[in-house]
Scaffold this motif. Structure first.
Motif: not given
Length: 288
Positions: A6-8, A146-151, A154-161
């Motif tokens: 996620r950080k990458r 499609e890519f097995q993201y969890t909620q 997504l929150a970590d990557v887009i910097a939202k809660s």
């Protein structure tokens, strides 16, 4: 998805978009940046952004005519095709550049997979607030399916809660008519969230749009529901004398006359004219 992944992705996106200013990354960007004919670039059919406001495009077109494209467009090579690139991010700039009549556009070329291209397209649009609420929700859903993201991913990557992600995804449960209002910008995400638990979201949404209600008013409406329609009182039938008087006055004036009585013996007389000539004639009679 692991924390390191996620950080990458988050840092990689910032680097691709030119938001990280380390010397090494600046050198790398300069190596991959080129100017190519605009006809070499094609749209990405999987771009989560489907709507482009006409006013925004016009403003950006005028800006590009005056100053050119300040930030390069992000593209990837199309497999097995020469001089062909697919947009990853920057479709609005690309569209405006076509309108401005540019023959070449600055691009950053990155050879990424379908998965990475979709990730970057969705996250870049979300971070720039370029998606309407429904497009954002569909983008999240696509990454999860499609890519097995969890909620939480997504929150970590887009910097939202995580609650923001969850509430955005809940918009997809609303009826199609409400989703259409979201796509058209007639409802905000705040309006729509107020309708999610309602038993009649479509009818409530129509009321919100029709009366221009605020989010707070929409929340109140969502909690209370639509007011019950009051039964109409039966229309009182006019007596024979009233009808006869209406006819006599109508015949005398040459205009339709309607008389309305109230229980306290007051009432009103309504005279309907069909032209200004009739109105002038009536005025003369009343004044004479």
């Amino acid at each position: 998805m692991a924390d390191e992944s996620r950080k990458r992705l988050g840092r990689g996106l910032a680097a691709l978009m030119g938001d990280i200013d380390s010397e090494a990354e600046a050198i790398e960007r300069s190596r991959t940046q080129r100017r190519i004919p605009i006809e070499f670039v094609r749209a990405n059919p999987r771009n989560p952004r489907k709507t482009f406001a006409e006013d925004d495009l016009t403003d950006l077109t005028n800006s590009i005519k005056e100053k050119g494209i300040v930030q390069p467009i992000l593209v990837r090579p199309v497999a097995d095709e020469t001089d062909s690139y697919e947009l990853i991010a920057g479709e609005r700039r690309w569209r405006a550049a076509q309108r401005a009549g540019l023959h070449e556009v600055p691009v950053l070329i990155h050879d990424v997979s379908d998965k990475e291209a979709l990730e970057i397209a969705i996250i870049e649009n979300v971070q720039r607030a370029d998606l309407n609420p429904l497009e954002e929700a569909l983008g999240y859903q696509q990454l999860m399916e499609e890519f097995q993201y969890t909620q939480q991913d997504l929150a970590d990557v887009i910097a939202k809660s995580r609650s923001h992600v969850a509430n955005t995804l809940r918009l997809l449960k609303l009826p199609n008519s409400v989703q259409d209002y979201l796509s058209e910008g007639l409802l905000t995400a705040g309006h729509a969230r107020a309708l999610i638990t309602s038993d009649e979201p479509a009818a409530l949404a129509e009321q919100i749009v029709e009366h221009g209600l605020s989010v707070r008013e929409a929340e109140r409406l969502g909690q209370e529901g639509l007011p019950e329609a009051k039964p109409k009182a039966p229309k009182k039938e006019k007596d024979a004398d009233t009808k006869a008087l209406e006819k006599a006055l109508s015949d005398a004036l040459g205009m339709k006359v309607s008389i309305s009585h109230k229980d306290n013996e007051t009432g009103s007389v309504q005279i309907k004219y069909k032209s200004l000539d009739q109105l002038e004639d009536l005025s003369k009679r009343l004044q004479g």
